[in-house]
Every structure is written in structure tokens, then in C-alpha cells.
Motif scaffolding. Structure first.
Motif, PDB file in Angstrom:
ATOM      1  N   ALA A 481       1.011  -1.001  -0.075  1.00 26.79           N
ATOM      2  CA  ALA A 481      -0.298  -0.057  -0.050  1.00 26.79           C
ATOM      3  C   ALA A 481       0.905   1.221   0.123  1.00 26.79           C
ATOM      4  O   ALA A 481       0.590   2.240  -0.686  1.00 26.79           O
ATOM      5  N   ILE A 482       1.931   1.234   0.863  1.00 34.04           N
ATOM      6  CA  ILE A 482       2.723   2.450   0.938  1.00 34.04           C
ATOM      7  C   ILE A 482       3.508   2.650  -0.245  1.00 34.04           C
ATOM      8  O   ILE A 482       3.503   3.818  -0.908  1.00 34.04           O
ATOM      9  N   LEU A 483       3.832   1.577  -0.946  1.00 36.58           N
ATOM     10  CA  LEU A 483       4.744   1.688  -2.232  1.00 36.58           C
ATOM     11  C   LEU A 483       3.942   2.207  -3.351  1.00 36.58           C
ATOM     12  O   LEU A 483       4.278   2.771  -4.397  1.00 36.58           O
ATOM     13  N   GLU A 484       2.538   2.019  -3.411  1.00 39.34           N
ATOM     14  CA  GLU A 484       1.848   2.428  -4.467  1.00 39.34           C
ATOM     15  C   GLU A 484       1.311   3.881  -4.043  1.00 39.34           C
ATOM     16  O   GLU A 484       0.667   4.557  -4.570  1.00 39.34           O
ATOM     17  N   GLY A 485       1.705   4.392  -2.914  1.00 40.35           N
ATOM     18  CA  GLY A 485       1.380   5.864  -2.471  1.00 40.35           C
ATOM     19  C   GLY A 485      -0.168   5.926  -1.914  1.00 40.35           C
ATOM     20  O   GLY A 485      -0.545   7.004  -1.573  1.00 40.35           O
ATOM     21  N   ASP A 486      -0.711   4.898  -1.261  1.00 37.23           N
ATOM     22  CA  ASP A 486      -1.991   4.625  -0.912  1.00 37.23           C
ATOM     23  C   ASP A 486      -1.760   4.781   0.873  1.00 37.23           C
ATOM     24  O   ASP A 486      -1.857   3.650   1.251  1.00 37.23           O
ATOM     25  N   ILE A 487      -1.543   5.942   1.254  1.00 36.73           N
ATOM     26  CA  ILE A 487      -0.908   5.747   2.558  1.00 36.73           C
ATOM     27  C   ILE A 487      -2.288   5.355   3.720  1.00 36.73           C
ATOM     28  O   ILE A 487      -2.305   4.869   4.663  1.00 36.73           O
ATOM     29  N   PHE A 510       3.902   9.763  12.541  1.00 34.55           N
ATOM     30  CA  PHE A 510       3.964  11.235  11.921  1.00 34.55           C
ATOM     31  C   PHE A 510       4.517  11.391  10.525  1.00 34.55           C
ATOM     32  O   PHE A 510       3.996  11.818   9.774  1.00 34.55           O
ATOM     33  N   ARG A 511       5.433  10.203  10.456  1.00 34.31           N
ATOM     34  CA  ARG A 511       6.234  10.297   8.945  1.00 34.31           C
ATOM     35  C   ARG A 511       4.748   9.787   7.830  1.00 34.31           C
ATOM     36  O   ARG A 511       4.768  10.293   6.965  1.00 34.31           O
ATOM     37  N   LEU A 512       4.078   9.001   8.358  1.00 34.43           N
ATOM     38  CA  LEU A 512       3.115   8.134   7.467  1.00 34.43           C
ATOM     39  C   LEU A 512       2.073   9.604   7.271  1.00 34.43           C
ATOM     40  O   LEU A 512       1.798   9.750   6.066  1.00 34.43           O
ATOM     41  N   ARG A 513       1.659  10.066   8.163  1.00 37.41           N
ATOM     42  CA  ARG A 513       0.752  11.368   7.987  1.00 37.41           C
ATOM     43  C   ARG A 513       1.474  12.383   7.083  1.00 37.41           C
ATOM     44  O   ARG A 513       0.745  12.729   6.156  1.00 37.41           O
TER      45      ARG A 513
END
Lengths: 724, 248
Positions: A481-487, A510-513
């Protein structure tokens, strides 16, 4: 610092005046003809380039006196396949000819010349040390210092502090580096001296910087430093027999290099016998004596070719030398030996003494002059050497790599042998990091291999154990999900599978947000870009910006960060103004269907922009009470992205949007999850890597074998892959 | 596994139970092991050693682009596989197809393969008619051995397999029948192909692992301050307690 390129025009003058060519002994002179700024001098890539530089040589660049063409990436020394340069290149006469130079002494040597080995930040990377563990470490320290300086400047804090979050710890580590940078001026030329940090137990791993200049605070009164710090002239009057004027370099030769080398060129105009001594000494040695004449010093004298070590009784050693000659001094810490070179030729071993490896002592490059007219220039690695030091270094490296090649790895994880060990390391890493598909495929291929090799039909081959790892699957989904940009999706999964992790790991959260915000900006920027390419300026964007623009401006001004923010707000205003002025009002009115789709996309962009702003404000609100300056800094960084209509094009900020950022965030989250599960945050392979780094650092200290190999060297052998 | 945690969770401890981390371990924990490097090492390994399926999956899952397409990877895996199962004839013909000049340019390699082929013939002939093996030896190997002393020695050794029963073999003869010979020969062939195609012989990870072993034994021989045993952390989190080994 200095005039970066005095070479090109003067080079042509010299080459047309000289004739005849001497065989060139060392390589790398094309550096001078094809100057290129080193990319930050980070010590990468010790490979050789046989391409572009030589073609431009052949085309007579040396003769035409044009500005050097083919600025290439100038890494490592340039060689042809047989290690020599075309001897017909007259440009090299500059360095090899014994004729007194026709131009004045300041001519080619008034500075760094083509800054091939010195980066913009003044970071020196001699060719023979590129790719070395020593330079790698020095570069890290250098970077850390720059970051510390910037932080000092922007947030007006008294001392330098550096935050480094390495191992997935959520607490940021404060590392205070007591490095002083004195920007003194010497004869009107600004110099940056980085003093060595005090040796204390905590910092035993700090490597010492290279000699970079002569030290005009460490010299006899009869000599003066000239120019940018590489030249020394004798300016005193006649001295008594035993006296001389000596000067030492700003830093001692670092043992962690394994091998250290420098060259001195004699620039005297007259060819009479002169007495010059080249060598090294500790700071206890007298500056009123030639290096070698008294204790704590070693030297090679030009008038009689003798070498001296701490006594005025010399030993015969090599040829005499004088005006026009280049003499090099090579310290091999590994063998505790010193040798000299003359005009690129290696002379024999001069000194051998275990004291050279003593890390409590410091040996400084030194020269001694005596007569009016004595004038020398030193090469501390800022330009290529005459002697083939790269080749010498490679030989030393080979001695060590040959030893390594024959090492048995059985002791690492008995009873596994070489092949099995690596298979296990790889397999475990794949599982650890959640590369489920790869782990499975690999396990199958290993199993197939084992079966093929199994010669006894009665003994079954055990299947390779891949626990049907639900956990690995979960982590993989999150990573995807993250690699696809879908946080958002990643957050959903994380809360579903590992509910406590984000609570317990504020930094990761924090970094995710923040990453979500970045992704929104990125989407907008990409759409903007494609619109622009289609020829429509999204006027609505600027309007959208203006609208809640006031809000963001207000928020900015409220920010307690101080100086930095004000600058940003102004910049942002500027952007908005020009945008408004420059925008043509296309289309929404033409009724042309094409224009309407464009308009809809423009509207789409503005919608994205709205969303981003809204989210940005949420983000700001959520973290506005966070005391950590790192948090504030990062927020400011990413909010600044909004100031640009097309941040992807803007070099200074584009890196924030890079996809690589997704990988970094994915890794952080993965580590946090693993730690929360009680598993090690690092796989065995990563441990092995880190352990090797520490072991090598330690072995490097006294210039031992560890100085000649590095992990970077191994990695550099791999042809480069890219992250999509 | 995190050594700190393991030590904490041990109740009956072995001699490595110290309450605090060794300075070395602390330093290691502070050092980065960049994912980009690790990923590069792994992809390089999978490609070099010939695990095409895994390599492909990894590229997808880790978002890596391969540097250049490697056209040899599948062939290399097949050739190695053929050698692993003992089908040397196929391996040689596949190899010639992949790289026609390679065996001519490397007589040692060529001989090793032929010798292995002979061994397989002998193995298959066990108890039956050894004629095929003998003919093969005379035809293919004897001519090469005639001008090369080392080859001759190896040929003679191999022929001895025909005479002695398999359970009564001296160790060096027994080694010829062991699967390791197949594995090693396959690896040699792989390396030779790699060398000709990309000027490298082996995966970088092998060098790294050897460097690790070398660095530790060199450090110990210089009496540096290290813990008694440095674990890589291969054992799974929950189980094996390693008996600490005394390293000389």
C-alpha cells in the motif's frame, strides 16, 4: 575559494610554447584538461574512465586552447587500458618538462585549478582514496557537520547538534560533534580549517581529516604561504648553515587511510643547487630546521639526495632534485614504511619504523626551504599526481582482497557451508522483510536444487521451511500500500493487524501522515504537469491558492520557528503574484469541448489542491503542539511544497516527492512492527553488514588491512539497479 | 534476533549471559545497513547464481529495476540443473549453445566437465558393463590427458573408480562420487559464463560474507575487544540457544 579554472587558457599558452613530449608516467592528467566539479566529493566510484576524456584529447583539445569540453563525471583517475596516457599529448609537458616554466610561478599553481578533487564544500577526495572506507566515514562526518551548521544558522542554537535516527529507534539521538570550524583568512584568502575533534572515549571512531593546505600558523618566520595555501616561498634572508625555514600542513597524515601520499613541486626559477627538504614531522620538531635534521622529523634533501631521520648525519638514498622536479612522499601505514618518488618514479624504501603506526602520534607533511628564490607547490590530492599512486594503492588492496578471497566462512554459522549460509541469509531476509512471493519462489528453487543433487533415492529431501507466515503476508500488504502511495490503506491495514504499533511509535505515525500530504501534492503536481504539457495553465489553481491562501499565510506567521518561515511566506507570495499576472484566462468560456475537458482537469487539480490544503491544516493542527524541532522542521519542509505550482521541476524540493520516500517510510513502519512483535528489527544479513562495518572501522585505525577494503567497494561492483 | 532481548529472556543462561550489551554490540546497533545496499546484494545474488524466478519476483516486490536484462540467467539455471542431476551431456550441449567459444577457451573447465561425465557413466555402469565408460574415457579424455600431466593424474584417479567397490573407497576417491562434485562443477561453469558475459565471477554477497569472516578472525588475532561470540541472528527468534563456541 579560489579561481576555479585558471587552467584552460594558460594551458594552451604553455603547450604552444613547449615542444617535445615526455613519456607520461602517471595517469589522470586529463582531469586537468577536462575539469569537472566533483559531485560533492563523496568518495564513490573508484572505476576508471577510458571514454570521453581521451577522445577530446585526440581531437586536439590540448592544442586548441578551447575551454575543456566533455565535462565528465571525473571520478577516479583516467587511464587507458594499459595504464598510460597518450604520449603525444603535449598538454602533459606542463607537468613533466624540466624546462623552467615560461609563465610566472603563480600561473598554473595559484590554486586548485580544475576543481577535480575538491567539492564545492571544500571536501578533498584524492583519487587513490576514492571508494575507501576512510573517505566514506570522513564524508559522513562532513555531511553531519554541514547539517549541524545549517541548523545552527537557521534556528540560532548555540552549539551544533545532529539528529540521526538510524535503527528504528523512535527517540532521536543527539550527537554533539565538538567540531570547530574556524573560517580564518590568511593573506586575504578565506580558508576553512576543520580542527580535529578532541579524542575522547566516546568518539574513538571519529576519523581525522586529511591535510589540505600548508598551515601558516605552523611555520618558521622565514617562509610564507602564497596563494590559496598550496605554495610556500622563502622570504627571509640568508641563514646559518644548520638553519632553515620549515612549514607543516594543517592536518597530520591519517592512519586510517592505510597509505598516504603527497607531492611537492619545486618552482624555483634558477637551476642552481638548492637545499630543500621534503618529508614529515611531528609538531614537536623545530621549525627552524630542515625536516629530518633534528628529532621528530624525517626528510629527503634535494642537494645531496640523502635522507635524514632525526639527525644531521644523512644516508645516501636517491638522486638529487631541484627546480622543475616533483618529489612525492608516500607513507604506507600498513607496512610502516616510507618511500619517495621523483617525477613519477618510485625510489626505494627510505624509512621503516613501527612508530609510524602509532595512533597517538601525528605526522605532518612538511617542507624546509632556505634561500631566496625557493618556492614550492604541494599537491595534497586536489589534482592528480605524477606518480601512479592509484596503481600502488590497488596493489596494496589486492594483497588484502586476496587474503579475503581464500577465507573460509565456516565459523560464521556452523555447520552451514558457504553456499548454504548465503541461501539462509537471503531466505531469512526475504521472509523478515515480508517479500513473501520472492521467499516462496526462492525456497522452491533451492528445494529443486537439493532434489537434483540428492543421489540417494532413499533419503528424502526436506522441504524448505517457509512458515505459512501470516504475519509476513500482513506486512507485505502494508508495504504494498505504501509503495503504491496509498497511505490511507496502509494505515487501515496497520491498525487492523497491529493496532498498538502506531500508538507506540509516534515518529513513524508522524512520517506516515506527512507522506500522505506529500502524495497529495505529488498527485496534484503530476496532474498540473500534464495539463501544462497540454498547454493550459490551471488558472483555477492560482485562484484556489489565493483563496485559502490567506489562511495558510496566517498559519505560517504563527509558526514559532522564526526566520526561516518568514522567508518562505515571502517567497510564496511572490509566486502567487507572478502567477496571477502571468496567467491567461483560457477557455472555460470558449465552449470548445477540448477546452472543456482541460477545464475539468484544471478543476480536478484545484480540487486536489483544496484537499491537500485542508489535510495540511489538519496535519498542522494535529502536530502544532509537538515540541520536537525535527517535527516542525519537517512540516515546514513539506508545506513549502505548496508554494510551487510545479514542485516536481524544482530541484531543491523535488527530492521530497520522490518515490524513494515511500520506500523509506515503508521500511520504518516495517521495522516498528517487527520490534513490536518482539522480533529483531534487522535480519541476519543486515546484522552481518553492520558487524562488518564496525569490524573494518576498527581494523582501519592503525592503517592495517582494514584500511584497504570497504563494504562500499563490494557494493560498487554491482551494476546499478534503480528504484522505479 | 536482538541479542539484548535474548539475554533478558534466558532463565538458565549459558556463559554468554551478561547483563549489559558489549560495546561492540552497541556500536553495531548504531550502524546503518542501508536497504538499498541489501536489496542490491540480494538481487545481484539471485541473478548471478541463477534463480530467475526469485529474481523476477524480487524485482517486483522490492520495486527494483534490473540494470540490464540478463539473457543468460535462464540458460545458466538450466545448465546448472543438468549438472546437478548428472546429465552432463545435456549440460555441455546447452553450454555450447549459450556460449560456443567458452569450452575451447577454457581447457580446464572442459576437462572437468568431461571428467564428471565419465564419473556419471561409471556410476550408472555399477555392476554392469563398463564398456561405455571406458570407450568414453579413451575417446574424450585420454587425448587431452596425453599432453597435460595434471589431467592425466585426474583421469587415472577417475578410472580407479571402475576397480574398487564403492563402499571401500579411499576418501579422495569417494569424493568423486559425492554430490558436492556436481555442485561445485556447476558453480564453476556458472562462474565461467558470468566472467565472459559480464566480467564478474561471483555475486557480491559472497565477497561480503567472506569479508565478515575475515574481519572477525583478523580482529580476534589482534586481540581486539570483542564478545566471545558474535551471532548473525540466523536462528529463529523463539528457539535455539547456541552453545557459545570458542574460536581460536
Amino acid at each position: 575559494m579560489t579561481n576555479p579554472n585558471p587552467f584552460p587558457r594558460r594551458l594552451s599558452f604553455i603547450t604552444s610554447a613547449n615542444n617535445g613530449s615526455r613519456p607520461v608516467r602517471s595517469a589522470g592528467f586529463s582531469h586537468l584538461l577536462n575539469p569537472s566539479p566533483d559531485n560533492g566529493g563523496q568518495g564513490n566510484g573508484a572505476g576508471s574512465h577510458a571514454g570521453a576524456p581521451f577522445s577530446s584529447l585526440d581531437a586536439g583539445a590540448a592544442h586548441s586552447g578551447n575551454a575543456p569540453h566533455g565535462l565528465d563525471e571525473g571520478r577516479g583517475s583516467h587511464r587507458m587500458s594499459d595504464g598510460s596516457l597518450p604520449s603525444f599529448s603535449r598538454a602533459f609537458d606542463l607537468f613533466t618538462s624540466k624546462e623552467p616554466l615560461l609563465a610566472g610561478p603563480n600561473m598554473a599553481y595559484s590554486g586548485v585549478g580544475p576543481s577535480a578533487s575538491v567539492s564545492k564544500n571544500g571536501f578533498l577526495t584524492p583519487s587513490y582514496l576514492r571508494g575507501s572506507g576512510y573517505l566514506g566515514k570522513l564524508a559522513e562526518q562532513h555531511k553531519a557537520k554541514l547539517v549541524a551548521d545549517r541548523e545552527n544558522f537557521s534556528s540560532k542554537r548555540p552549539s551544533g547538534t545532529v539528529f540521526s535516527g538510524n535503527t528504528g529507534n523512535t527517540e532521536s539521538r543527539s550527537l554533539t560533534l565538538p567540531l570547530k570550524v574556524t573560517s580564518g583568512t590568511h593573506r586575504g584568502v578565506a580558508l576553512n580549517l576543520i580542527e580535529r575533534p578532541p579524542a575522547s572515549a566516546e568518539f574513538e571512531d571519529v576519523v581525522n581529516p586529511l591535510p589540505t593546505r600548508w598551515n601558516s600558523d605552523d611555520k618558521d618566520y622565514t617562509v610564507e604561504v602564497v596563494g590559496a595555501g598550496y605554495e610556500v616561498k622563502y622570504t627571509g634572508t640568508k641563514l646559518a648553515d644548520h638553519e632553515a625555514g620549515a612549514i607543516r600542513a594543517d592536518n597530520p597524515m591519517p592512519t586510517q587511510c592505510g597509505v598516504y601520499y603527497f607531492e611537492v613541486m619545486i618552482l624555483n626559477k634558477k637551476r642552481e643547487e638548492n637545499v630543500i627538504s621534503i618529508g614529515f614531522e611531528t609538531r614537536k620538531a623545530s621549525l627552524a630546521r630542515f625536516p629530518g635534521w633534528e628529532g621528530e622529523s624525517w626528510g629527503y634533501h634535494g642537494n645531496d639526495g640523502k635522507i635524514f631521520q632525526g639527525t644531521n648525519a644523512g644516508r645516501s638514498y636517491g638522486p638529487t632534485y631541484g627546480a622543475g622536479d616533483t618529489v612525492g612522499c608516500l607513507m604506507n601505514f600498513r607496512t610502516s614504511q616510507v618511500l619517495f618518488t621523483k617525477n613519477g618514479d618510485e625510489l626505494g624504501i627510505a624509512f621503516k619504523d613501527p612508530i609510524f603506526k602509532d595512533t597517538t602520534r601525528n605526522f605532518y607533511p612538511a617542507v624546509g626551504l632556505k634561500r631566496p628564490g625557493d618556492h614550492i607547490w604541494v599537491n595534497f590530492g586536489q589534482v592528480p599526481f605524477q606518480f601512479d599512486i592509484d596503481g600502488y594503492m590497488k596493489k596494496q588492496q589486492k594483497l588484502v582482497t586476496d587474503k579475503i578471497r581464500t577465507t573460509d566462512t565456516a565459523m560464521l554459522a556452523p555447520p552451514l557451508n558457504d553456499t548454504e549460509l548465503i541461501q539462509q541469509l537471503v531466505l531469512q531476509f526475504l521472509q523478515h522483510d515480508g517479500y513473501v512471493g520472492t521467499a516462496r519462489a526462492f525456497a522452491e528453487e533451492i528445494h529443486m536444487e537439493k532434489q537434483a543433487l540428492n543421489m540417494d533415492a532413499d533419503v528424502p529431501v526436506e522441504g524448505v521451511n517457509i512458515k505459512n507466515d501470516e504475519d509476513a503476508n500482513n506486512r507485505q500488504q502494508i508495504r504494498r500500500a505504501i509503495l503504491e502511495g496509498d497511505i490511507d490503506q496502509a494505515l487501515v491495514y496497520t491498525n487492523q493487524f497491529y493496532p498498538k504499533v502506531l500508538e507506540e511509535n509516534g515518529q513513524v505515525y508522524f512520517r506516515l501522515r506527512c507522506r500522505k500530504f506529500i502524495e497529495m501534492i505529488r498527485r496534484e503536481a503530476e496532474m498540473n504537469r500534464s495539463l501544462q504539457e497540454a498547454g493550459v495553465k490551471a488558472k483555477s489553481t492560482s485562484q484556489a491558492r489565493h483563496h485559502p491562501g490567506n489562511d495558510t499565510q496566517r498559519t505560517y506567521n504563527q509558526n514559532p520557528g522564526g526566520g526561516e518561515d518568514e522567508m518562505m511566506t515571502e517567497g510564496e507570495e511572490e509566486m502567487m503574484d507572478t502567477e496571477e499576472d502571468g496567467v491567461e484566462d483560457h477557455s472555460l468560456r470558449t465552449g470548445n469541448p477540448e477546452d472543456e475537458t482541460m477545464a475539468m482537469s484544471a478543476a480536478g487539480v484545484s480540487e486536489l489542491c483544496h484537499d491537500a490544503l485542508k489535510y495540511g491544516q489538519e496535519l498542522r493542527d494535529e502536530f502544532k503542539n509537538d515540541p520536537s524541532p525535527e517535527v516542525t522542521k519537517h512540516l515546514n519542509e513539506i508545506f513549502a511544497l505548496m508554494a510551487y505550482p510545479n514542485p516536481l521541476e524544482v530541484k531543491e524540493v523535488a527530492h521530497l516527492l520522490e518515490r524513494k520516500g515511500r520506500v523509506a517510510v515503508a521500511e520504518e513502519l516495517n521495522s516498528a512492527i517487527l520490534t513490536s512483535l518482539g522480533k529483531s528489527s534487522r535480519a541476519a544479513l543486515e546484522n552481518l553488514y553492520a558487524q562488518t562495518t564496525v569490524l573494518l572501522d576498527d581494523l582501519r585505525k592503525d592503517g592495517g588491512d582494514g584500511a584497504f577494503v570497504s563494504i562500499q567497494g563490494v557494493i560498487d561492483e554491482i551494476p546499478k539497479a534503480q528504484i522505479k | 534476533m536482538d541479542p539484548h532481548r535474548r539475554i533478558q529472556s534466558q532463565t538458565s543462561s549459558t556463559s554468554t549471559a551478561t547483563p549489559s550489551k558489549h560495546a561492540f554490540e552497541t556500536k553495531v546497533a548504531d550502524v546503518k545497513s542501508p536497504k538499498s545496499d541489501i536489496n542490491a546484494l540480494i538481487l545481484d545474488y539471485l541473478i548471478m547464481e541463477g534463480y530467475p524466478k526469485a529474481a523476477e519476483k524480487f524485482q517486483k516486490e522490492a520495486n527494483l529495476k534490473p540494470r540490464q536484462e540478463d539473457p543468460t540467467i535462464n540458460a545458466r539455471q538450466e545448465i546448472q540443473h543438468a549438472i546437478h542431476v548428472g546429465n552432463i551431456q545435456k549440460a555441455i550441449s546447452d553450454l555450447n549453445e549459450l556460449d560456443p567459444g567458452i569450452l575451447d577457451s577454457d581447457p580446464q573447465l572442459h576437462f572437468s566437465l568431461l571428467r564428471l561425465q565419465l564419473i556419471e557413466l561409471i556410476r550408472n555402469a555399477r555392476g554392469y558393463d563398463p564398456t561405455a565408460a571406458i570407450d568414453f574415457a579413451q575417446e574424450k579424455l585420454a587425448p587431452r590427458a596425453a599432453s597435460n600431466e595434471q589431467f592425466l593424474k585426474e583421469l587415472e584417479k577417475t578410472m580407479a573408480l571402475l576397480i574398487f567397490p564403492p563402499d571401500k573407497l579411499q576418501p579422495d576417491l569417494a569424493a568423486l562420487l559425492h554430490s558436492d562434485l556436481r555442485r561445485n562443477t556447476a558453480a564453476q561453469v556458472n562462474e565461467a559464463v558470468l566472467h565472459r558475459h559480464m566480467d564478474r565471477r561471483e555475486a557480491a554477497i559472497r565477497q561480503l560474507v567472506r569479508m565478515r569472516a575475515w574481519a572477525e578472525s583478523t580482529s580476534r588475532s589482534k586481540k581486539r575487544n570483542l564478545p566471545d561470540r558474535i551471532e548473525l541472528g540466523l536462528s529463529n527468534g523463539d528457539d535455539n540457544v547456541h552453545e557459545p563456541m570458542i574460536l581460536s
